[in-house]
Design a protein around this motif. Structure first.
Motif, short mmCIF file in Angstrom:
data_model
loop_
_atom_site.label_atom_id
_atom_site.label_comp_id
_atom_site.label_asym_id
_atom_site.label_seq_id
_atom_site.Cartn_x
_atom_site.Cartn_y
_atom_site.Cartn_z
N TYR A 164 19.82 12.81 -2.19
CA TYR A 164 20.69 12.22 -1.17
C TYR A 164 20.43 10.72 -1.04
CZ TYR A 164 23.59 12.01 2.98
OH TYR A 164 24.59 11.71 3.86
N ARG A 165 19.15 10.33 -1.04
CA ARG A 165 18.82 8.89 -0.97
C ARG A 165 19.42 8.15 -2.16
NH1 ARG A 165 13.98 10.68 1.60
NH2 ARG A 165 12.99 11.14 -0.37
N LEU A 166 19.35 8.75 -3.35
CA LEU A 166 19.95 8.14 -4.53
C LEU A 166 21.45 7.94 -4.31
CD1 LEU A 166 19.98 7.15 -7.46
CD2 LEU A 166 20.14 9.55 -8.17
N MET A 197 16.05 7.92 5.54
CA MET A 197 17.15 7.16 4.93
C MET A 197 16.59 5.88 4.30
SD MET A 197 19.98 8.72 5.03
CE MET A 197 21.59 8.19 5.46
N PRO A 198 17.15 5.49 3.16
CA PRO A 198 16.65 4.27 2.52
C PRO A 198 16.99 3.03 3.36
CG PRO A 198 18.49 5.19 1.28
CD PRO A 198 18.18 6.14 2.38
N GLU A 199 16.07 2.10 3.36
CA GLU A 199 16.25 0.85 4.10
C GLU A 199 16.86 -0.19 3.17
OE1 GLU A 199 15.57 0.31 7.36
OE2 GLU A 199 15.03 2.42 7.53
N ALA A 200 17.60 -1.12 3.74
CA ALA A 200 18.17 -2.22 2.96
C ALA A 200 17.02 -3.16 2.60
CB ALA A 200 19.23 -2.95 3.75
N GLU A 201 16.65 -3.17 1.32
CA GLU A 201 15.51 -3.96 0.87
C GLU A 201 15.90 -5.36 0.42
OE1 GLU A 201 13.60 -1.70 -2.16
OE2 GLU A 201 13.37 0.05 -0.88
N SER A 202 17.17 -5.59 0.28
CA SER A 202 17.61 -6.89 -0.22
C SER A 202 18.77 -7.39 0.64
CB SER A 202 18.06 -6.76 -1.68
OG SER A 202 19.16 -5.88 -1.77
N GLU A 203 19.21 -8.57 0.31
CA GLU A 203 20.34 -9.18 1.01
C GLU A 203 21.61 -8.40 0.69
OE1 GLU A 203 21.63 -12.02 3.67
OE2 GLU A 203 19.61 -11.81 2.88
N LEU A 204 22.37 -8.09 1.71
CA LEU A 204 23.63 -7.39 1.52
C LEU A 204 24.77 -8.39 1.46
CD1 LEU A 204 23.19 -4.41 4.01
CD2 LEU A 204 22.73 -4.42 1.56
N THR A 205 25.82 -8.01 0.77
CA THR A 205 27.02 -8.85 0.73
C THR A 205 27.73 -8.73 2.07
OG1 THR A 205 28.42 -7.08 -0.13
CG2 THR A 205 27.26 -8.44 -1.76
#
Length: 145
Positions: free
Chosen positions: A117-119, A77-85
């Motif tokens: 799926y990751r996209l 699964m893709p990791e959160a690479e940036s700041e999330l809202t």
């Protein structure tokens, strides 16, 4: 587990709805006026269409859930690479480059459902629900082979 309970409740509600709609259609036909017969026909036609749409959504949900669990178990699964809202979305400024990167990966490997799926996951996190659903549907099609 809670989602499966929710699906079971929705399926039960669908069955109750179908039974009531058919019963109402029969009652409308029994009245015998043009308007009531028209309403009975509408119920007979619209009820299966609604049931079909719900069944399709349930099939999509089960297939997407299965692929998501499999990808998560693999650690893909893709990791959160940036700041999330605060709502859990990717910030608009970070979304476009991230989506472009995952789209390039998916385009480079058209037979890899994991990339599609990751996209879809990244598109969903960016708030692009329609694109995310299309990507996850493509992943389901590729996974079925």
């Amino acid at each position: 587990m809670m989602s499966r309970i929710g699906v079971a409740l929705m399926a039960a509600a669908l069955l109750v709805y179908l039974a009531v709609a058919i019963w109402l259609a029969v009652m409308f036909f029994a009245v015998g006026t043009a308007v009531s017969i028209g309403m009975g026909v509408a119920l007979i036609v619209l009820t299966p269409i609604g049931a079909w749409a719900l069944v399709r959504e349930m099939q999509f949900g089960f297939a997407a859930d299965r692929l998501g669990r499999e990808l998560d178990a693999e650690g893909g699964m893709p990791e959160a690479e940036s700041e999330l809202t605060p709502s859990g979305r990717i910030a608009r400024s970070d979304a476009d480059p991230l989506i472009a990167r995952y789209a390039a990966e998916a385009d480079a490997a058209p037979s890899d459902w994991r990339a599609r799926y990751r996209l879809g996951v990244v598109q969903d996190a960016a708030g692009r629900r329609k694109d995310a659903r299309a990507s996850i549907r493509a992943a389901i099609r590729v996974a079925r082979g």
